[in-house]
Design a protein around this motif. Structure first.
Motif, short mmCIF file in Angstrom:
data_model
loop_
_atom_site.label_atom_id
_atom_site.label_comp_id
_atom_site.label_asym_id
_atom_site.label_seq_id
_atom_site.Cartn_x
_atom_site.Cartn_y
_atom_site.Cartn_z
N ARG A 88 -19.92 36.18 -5.56
CA ARG A 88 -20.43 36.82 -6.78
C ARG A 88 -21.06 35.83 -7.76
O ARG A 88 -21.64 36.23 -8.76
CB ARG A 88 -19.31 37.60 -7.48
CG ARG A 88 -18.87 38.85 -6.72
CD ARG A 88 -17.93 39.70 -7.55
NE ARG A 88 -16.66 39.04 -7.77
CZ ARG A 88 -15.60 39.13 -6.94
NH1 ARG A 88 -15.70 39.84 -5.82
NH2 ARG A 88 -14.48 38.52 -7.21
N LYS A 89 -20.95 34.54 -7.47
CA LYS A 89 -21.56 33.54 -8.34
C LYS A 89 -23.07 33.58 -8.24
O LYS A 89 -23.62 33.90 -7.18
CB LYS A 89 -21.05 32.13 -7.98
CG LYS A 89 -19.61 31.88 -8.37
CD LYS A 89 -19.21 30.46 -8.03
CE LYS A 89 -17.79 30.17 -8.45
NZ LYS A 89 -17.40 28.77 -8.12
N ARG A 90 -23.73 33.21 -9.31
CA ARG A 90 -25.20 33.19 -9.30
C ARG A 90 -25.73 31.88 -8.74
O ARG A 90 -26.86 31.80 -8.30
CB ARG A 90 -25.75 33.42 -10.71
CG ARG A 90 -25.49 34.83 -11.21
CD ARG A 90 -26.25 35.08 -12.50
NE ARG A 90 -26.08 36.46 -12.92
CZ ARG A 90 -26.80 37.48 -12.49
NH1 ARG A 90 -27.75 37.27 -11.59
NH2 ARG A 90 -26.59 38.70 -12.92
N ALA A 91 -24.93 30.84 -8.79
CA ALA A 91 -25.35 29.56 -8.25
C ALA A 91 -24.10 28.78 -7.88
O ALA A 91 -23.04 28.96 -8.47
CB ALA A 91 -26.18 28.77 -9.26
N THR A 92 -24.23 27.89 -6.89
CA THR A 92 -23.12 27.05 -6.46
C THR A 92 -23.58 25.61 -6.35
O THR A 92 -24.77 25.33 -6.39
CB THR A 92 -22.60 27.50 -5.07
OG1 THR A 92 -23.68 27.44 -4.15
CG2 THR A 92 -22.04 28.90 -5.13
N PRO A 93 -22.65 24.66 -6.25
CA PRO A 93 -23.05 23.26 -6.10
C PRO A 93 -23.84 23.04 -4.82
O PRO A 93 -23.92 23.90 -3.95
CB PRO A 93 -21.69 22.54 -6.05
CG PRO A 93 -20.72 23.47 -6.68
CD PRO A 93 -21.22 24.85 -6.33
#
Length: 277
Positions: free
Chosen positions: A84-89
């Motif tokens: 559900r995150k919009r961006a990740t590392p």
């Protein structure tokens, strides 16, 4: 697709595969499960295909319906949060079943390894390799080797992915498990080399240095996500990388310098004959 969107895509694909596995294990039909979480037909199908991330409330409903045990539910909840995150590392940390889920979702697989990779291993070769691992417990060896063999058997199916594999010539000589285990492993490679969806090449010693073989990796192309992900193994784990340019270039160079398929099959035959003596 933007680079910073790939992280959530990876997690959505993994989440979808895990939810499909849990539904199948519970014997629940897709329509029945969909009706529990949404009045919109087809929503769960999109979740299982990695097109949508399931909401927290939807996951809880599915856990109850599928009778998912606590530890498994916790793992899937974590996947759901990442999806559900919009961006990740840049790096997506590894945890249980990630690679298998992505491999199953991939339509194209490119591999460069100095030893025989898990996807192509026999049961005996896999056991011998895993027994030397500093991070795999003895109790897990047989099950993990069996899972590798079963993954390889998928390559024989009609809907199998297209696979390009480049192996260092040393893989044909390193006697993992002893000469007869290696011989049977090379026979399995020869079988795979004749499949229409598998392109197998050996990078000969004479080709010199190869960055691709110094850092084993797999490139997974997920067609439905229009995304390529690099899976890079380390001694104690693995990473999933969104930036794949260097890996794609290394694979191209490695494949270019490798023996043609016919020559590779001939070399396999010679090595199998040598091990017969």
């Amino acid at each position: 697709m933007l680079e910073d969107e790939l992280g959530p895509v990876v997690q959505r694909l993994i989440l979808g595969e895990r939810l499909r596995e849990l539904r199948d294990a519970a014997g629940v039909e897709l329509d029945e499960a969909n009706d529990r979480i949404s009045r919109y037909r087809g929503k769960l199908s999109k979740i299982e295909n990695g097109m949508l991330a399931a909401k927290e409330t939807e996951l809880e409903v599915l856990f109850k319906l599928y009778e998912v045990p606590g530890p498994v539910a916790d793992e899937v909840r974590k996947l759901g949060m990442e999806a559900r995150k919009r961006a990740t590392p840049e790096r997506v940390p590894d945890w249980s079943r990630q690679y298998v889920a992505l491999e199953r979702a991939a339509s194209e697989i490119r591999m460069a390894y100095a030893e025989v990779p898990g996807l192509l291993q026999t049961l005996e070769y896999g056991q011998a390799q895993l027994l030397r691992s500093p991070v795999v417990t003895g109790a897990d060896v047989v099950g993990m080797a069996e899972a590798r063999w079963q993954r390889g058997e998928r390559l024989r199916r009609a809907n199998a992915p297209k696979v390009w594999a480049v192996l260092g010539e040393e893989a044909l000589y390193r006697e993992v498990g002893g000469p007869q285990v290696l011989r049977r492993q090379l026979q399995r490679l020869r079988e795979f080399a004749h499949l229409p969806n598998v392109s197998l090449h050996v990078l000969p010693f004479s080709a010199g240095a190869s960055p691709a073989l110094s850092c084993p990796f797999t490139l997974l192309y997920i067609e439905r996500a229009r995304a390529t992900i690099a899976y890079v193994e380390t001694l104690t784990g693995s990473d999933y990388l969104r930036s794949t340019g260097a890996y794609s270039l290394a694979f191209e160079h490695c494949q270019r310098d490798a023996l043609p398929e016919d020559d590779t099959r001939a070399l396999l035959d010679r090595r199998i004959t040598d091990l017969d003596q």
